[in-house]
Design a protein around this motif. Structure first.
Motif, mmCIF file in Angstrom:
data_model
loop_
_atom_site.group_PDB
_atom_site.id
_atom_site.type_symbol
_atom_site.label_atom_id
_atom_site.label_comp_id
_atom_site.label_asym_id
_atom_site.label_seq_id
_atom_site.Cartn_x
_atom_site.Cartn_y
_atom_site.Cartn_z
ATOM 1 N N TYR A 211 0.842 -1.205 0.000
ATOM 2 C CA TYR A 211 0.000 0.000 0.000
ATOM 3 C C TYR A 211 0.873 1.250 0.000
ATOM 4 O O TYR A 211 0.643 2.185 -0.774
ATOM 5 C CB TYR A 211 -0.918 0.004 1.222
ATOM 6 N N ASN A 212 1.889 1.259 0.856
ATOM 7 C CA ASN A 212 2.757 2.438 0.969
ATOM 8 C C ASN A 212 3.430 2.769 -0.362
ATOM 9 O O ASN A 212 3.506 3.934 -0.761
ATOM 10 C CB ASN A 212 3.829 2.202 2.037
ATOM 11 N N GLN A 213 3.920 1.747 -1.067
ATOM 12 C CA GLN A 213 4.605 2.016 -2.326
ATOM 13 C C GLN A 213 3.619 2.470 -3.412
ATOM 14 O O GLN A 213 3.973 3.263 -4.283
ATOM 15 C CB GLN A 213 5.417 0.803 -2.774
ATOM 16 N N SER A 214 2.367 2.007 -3.337
ATOM 17 C CA SER A 214 1.369 2.478 -4.305
ATOM 18 C C SER A 214 1.053 3.947 -4.071
ATOM 19 O O SER A 214 0.794 4.703 -5.019
ATOM 20 C CB SER A 214 0.098 1.623 -4.219
ATOM 21 N N LYS A 215 1.097 4.367 -2.809
ATOM 22 C CA LYS A 215 0.843 5.779 -2.495
ATOM 23 C C LYS A 215 2.050 6.647 -2.854
ATOM 24 O O LYS A 215 1.886 7.812 -3.236
ATOM 25 C CB LYS A 215 0.501 5.919 -1.008
ATOM 26 N N LEU A 216 3.261 6.089 -2.737
ATOM 27 C CA LEU A 216 4.445 6.798 -3.228
ATOM 28 C C LEU A 216 4.351 6.960 -4.745
ATOM 29 O O LEU A 216 4.703 8.014 -5.289
ATOM 30 C CB LEU A 216 5.717 6.022 -2.857
ATOM 31 N N ALA A 217 3.845 5.931 -5.419
ATOM 32 C CA ALA A 217 3.691 6.000 -6.874
ATOM 33 C C ALA A 217 2.728 7.122 -7.271
ATOM 34 O O ALA A 217 2.934 7.771 -8.306
ATOM 35 C CB ALA A 217 3.200 4.659 -7.410
ATOM 36 N N ASN A 218 1.701 7.378 -6.460
ATOM 37 C CA ASN A 218 0.772 8.486 -6.744
ATOM 38 C C ASN A 218 1.507 9.824 -6.754
ATOM 39 O O ASN A 218 1.263 10.685 -7.599
ATOM 40 C CB ASN A 218 -0.340 8.550 -5.700
ATOM 41 N N TYR A 300 3.022 18.102 -3.469
ATOM 42 C CA TYR A 300 2.312 17.230 -2.527
ATOM 43 C C TYR A 300 1.740 18.086 -1.392
ATOM 44 O O TYR A 300 2.444 18.932 -0.838
ATOM 45 C CB TYR A 300 3.294 16.185 -1.989
ATOM 46 N N PHE A 301 0.466 17.856 -1.061
ATOM 47 C CA PHE A 301 -0.240 18.706 -0.104
ATOM 48 C C PHE A 301 -0.881 17.884 1.009
ATOM 49 O O PHE A 301 -1.157 16.692 0.853
ATOM 50 C CB PHE A 301 -1.359 19.489 -0.814
ATOM 51 N N ALA A 302 -1.139 18.551 2.129
ATOM 52 C CA ALA A 302 -1.916 17.980 3.230
ATOM 53 C C ALA A 302 -2.566 19.131 3.980
ATOM 54 O O ALA A 302 -1.968 20.208 4.108
ATOM 55 C CB ALA A 302 -1.031 17.168 4.171
ATOM 56 N N ASP A 303 -3.790 18.925 4.445
ATOM 57 C CA ASP A 303 -4.526 19.966 5.168
ATOM 58 C C ASP A 303 -4.539 21.287 4.409
ATOM 59 O O ASP A 303 -4.348 22.360 4.987
ATOM 60 C CB ASP A 303 -3.953 20.166 6.580
ATOM 61 N N CYS A 304 -4.742 21.185 3.102
ATOM 62 C CA CYS A 304 -4.846 22.362 2.219
ATOM 63 C C CYS A 304 -3.570 23.201 2.181
ATOM 64 O O CYS A 304 -3.620 24.392 1.887
ATOM 65 C CB CYS A 304 -6.046 23.229 2.626
ATOM 66 N N LYS A 305 -2.436 22.564 2.478
ATOM 67 C CA LYS A 305 -1.152 23.276 2.449
ATOM 68 C C LYS A 305 -0.096 22.404 1.788
ATOM 69 O O LYS A 305 -0.139 21.180 1.868
ATOM 70 C CB LYS A 305 -0.700 23.632 3.875
ATOM 71 N N LEU A 306 0.868 23.075 1.183
ATOM 72 C CA LEU A 306 2.023 22.382 0.609
ATOM 73 C C LEU A 306 2.808 21.728 1.738
ATOM 74 O O LEU A 306 3.011 22.326 2.797
ATOM 75 C CB LEU A 306 2.905 23.395 -0.124
ATOM 76 N N THR A 307 3.236 20.480 1.526
ATOM 77 C CA THR A 307 3.996 19.791 2.565
ATOM 78 C C THR A 307 5.067 18.919 1.917
ATOM 79 O O THR A 307 5.163 18.834 0.692
ATOM 80 C CB THR A 307 3.058 18.943 3.457
ATOM 81 N N LYS A 308 5.877 18.267 2.745
ATOM 82 C CA LYS A 308 7.009 17.486 2.229
ATOM 83 C C LYS A 308 6.594 16.057 1.910
ATOM 84 O O LYS A 308 5.933 15.397 2.711
ATOM 85 C CB LYS A 308 8.153 17.474 3.247
ATOM 86 N N GLU A 309 7.027 15.585 0.729
ATOM 87 C CA GLU A 309 6.787 14.220 0.316
ATOM 88 C C GLU A 309 8.003 13.359 0.629
ATOM 89 O O GLU A 309 9.018 13.848 1.121
ATOM 90 C CB GLU A 309 6.487 14.152 -1.182
ATOM 91 N N ASN A 310 7.890 12.078 0.368
ATOM 92 C CA ASN A 310 9.021 11.154 0.464
ATOM 93 C C ASN A 310 10.136 11.665 -0.450
ATOM 94 O O ASN A 310 9.896 12.001 -1.609
ATOM 95 C CB ASN A 310 8.556 9.759 0.030
ATOM 96 N N THR A 311 11.359 11.729 0.048
ATOM 97 C CA THR A 311 12.464 12.240 -0.773
ATOM 98 C C THR A 311 12.681 11.398 -2.030
ATOM 99 O O THR A 311 13.221 11.896 -3.024
ATOM 100 C CB THR A 311 13.776 12.280 0.039
ATOM 101 N N LEU A 312 12.235 10.130 -2.004
ATOM 102 C CA LEU A 312 12.346 9.285 -3.191
ATOM 103 C C LEU A 312 11.536 9.841 -4.351
ATOM 104 O O LEU A 312 11.857 9.606 -5.517
ATOM 105 C CB LEU A 312 11.887 7.860 -2.869
ATOM 106 N N ALA A 313 10.472 10.586 -4.024
ATOM 107 C CA ALA A 313 9.613 11.160 -5.063
ATOM 108 C C ALA A 313 10.255 12.366 -5.729
ATOM 109 O O ALA A 313 9.735 12.867 -6.729
ATOM 110 C CB ALA A 313 8.256 11.551 -4.470
ATOM 111 N N LEU A 314 11.366 12.831 -5.187
ATOM 112 C CA LEU A 314 12.072 13.973 -5.770
ATOM 113 C C LEU A 314 13.138 13.544 -6.766
ATOM 114 O O LEU A 314 13.823 14.388 -7.354
ATOM 115 C CB LEU A 314 12.699 14.817 -4.650
ATOM 116 N N ASP A 315 13.276 12.239 -6.942
ATOM 117 C CA ASP A 315 14.239 11.688 -7.901
ATOM 118 C C ASP A 315 13.593 11.710 -9.285
ATOM 119 O O ASP A 315 12.774 10.838 -9.621
ATOM 120 C CB ASP A 315 14.598 10.259 -7.489
ATOM 121 N N ASP A 316 13.948 12.699 -10.086
ATOM 122 C CA ASP A 316 13.308 12.862 -11.398
ATOM 123 C C ASP A 316 13.554 11.674 -12.317
ATOM 124 O O ASP A 316 12.684 11.314 -13.120
ATOM 125 C CB ASP A 316 13.801 14.147 -12.069
#
Length: 334
Positions: A211-218, A300-316
């Motif tokens: 589940y976690n990796q599918s959400k990282l994929a999003n 990536y957002f949470a509570d209607c604000k910009l927030t930090k995602e998994n650093t792996l998602a920053l690997d272009d």
């Protein structure tokens, strides 16, 4: 003595009222904290066409309700026509306009179903202003392969929404508004690197890790597609991902909290400490409608604000690999 007794009783009463008032205020603010950010902009969606997956319950249902009440034309993509029609009737009772609610059958665990849904959508409208990839599954105890040969959580939460998004892109590009929203989860932060070569294997499966990796994929999908859109000179199309919060929804249906006894006992605690579906829909609505987000994409957002995602998602490079793999796996690269 009578006067003294009455004075003491009056003092106790005043103390009880004071402590009760303090307790109420504390509980009010604690509950408001758990409700999370709320979308409060006065924005009309009149004239906009929106598509929402998983629209018959939970966050999807509340997202449809809010968009419809703000005058959008909403296509509800659901697996069951019976449940979708029940949801439509309930939405109408809540004030929604039935003429702006449309059902299309779509099962994200079946690529052919996704293709049929996309075809029906594109035959119904040539412009889509908002696509909200909301549907997903959680707490799958066993490794199950879909008819397309992919691990069920992976296909439902990533490959299915990816395929739908790609198939609808022509209509989304026709819109000057053009917003795509991926409902992810904070649990993307707990995912390790996605091994695309083994993602469907039984040995790689874990109820939460899959589940976690599918959400990282999003989240990675949002960043990877943003880069692709900019290459294609379609940067007016934006795609962002979000964490809806810990929400008391039907995602819990396969967990221990769905057991009859536990469900009944924990109901008050879940109501107080978890977000309602309406609370959970707020960031989806924010990304779909906020006037403050024009041009913002791949975030990536949470509570209607910009927030930090998994650093792996920053690997272009990894995001591009996932995008290429997903196109090939869903049959789009042939």
């Amino acid at each position: 003595m009578d006067g003294t007794g009455e004075g003491e009783e009056s003092g106790w009463s005043a103390s009880i009222l004071l402590y009760s008032a303090i307790a109420f205020i504390v509980l009010f603010f604690v509950r408001r904290f758990f409700k999370g950010g709320q979308f409060s902009e006065r924005v009309s969606a009149k004239g906009l066409v929106a598509v929402v997956t998983g629209a018959n319950c939970g966050i999807g249902f509340e997202t449809v309700r809010e968009l419809n009440l703000r005058k959008a034309d909403v296509y509800m993509l659901c697996r069951s026509s019976e449940r979708a029609n029940d949801a439509k009737r309930q939405l109408v009772r809540m004030g929604c306009d039935a003429t702006r609610l449309h059902f299309i059958e779509c099962d994200l665990t079946d690529f052919e179903s996704v293709r049929r849904a996309a075809k029906e959508l594109l035959e119904s409208t040539n412009t889509i202003d908002i696509l909200i990839n909301n549907a997903g599954i959680m707490f799958q105890n066993n490794h199950v392969l879909t008819k397309d040969g992919h691990e069920k959580t992976w296909q439902s939460n990533h490959l299915g929404p990816f395929l739908l998004t790609e198939l609808l892109l022509p209509a989304i590009k026709n819109s000057s508004y053009a917003r795509i929203v991926n409902v992810s989860s904070r649990l993307n932060l707990n995912s390790g690197k996605i091994n695309l070569a083994t993602v469907d294997d039984k040995k790689s499966f874990g109820m939460m890790s899959s589940y976690n990796q599918s959400k990282l994929a999003n989240v990675m999908h949002a960043r990877g597609l943003t880069a692709q859109l900019r290459k294609d000179d379609a940067s007016h199309v934006t795609i962002n991902s979000l964490h809806p919060g810990v929400v008391n929804t039907e995602l819990m249906r396969d967990s221990v909290f769905a057991l009859p006894g536990i469900k009944h006992i924990t109901a008050p605690l879940r109501w107080f400490f978890l977000k309602t579906s309406r609370d959970g829909a707020q960031t989806s609505i924010h990304l779909a409608l906020s006037k403050k987000l024009g041009g913002i994409s791949g975030k990536y957002f949470a509570d209607c604000k910009l927030t930090k995602e998994n650093t792996l998602a920053l690997d272009d490079s990894a995001c591009q690999d996932l995008y290429n793999y997903s196109r090939e796996t869903t049959g789009l690269a042939r």
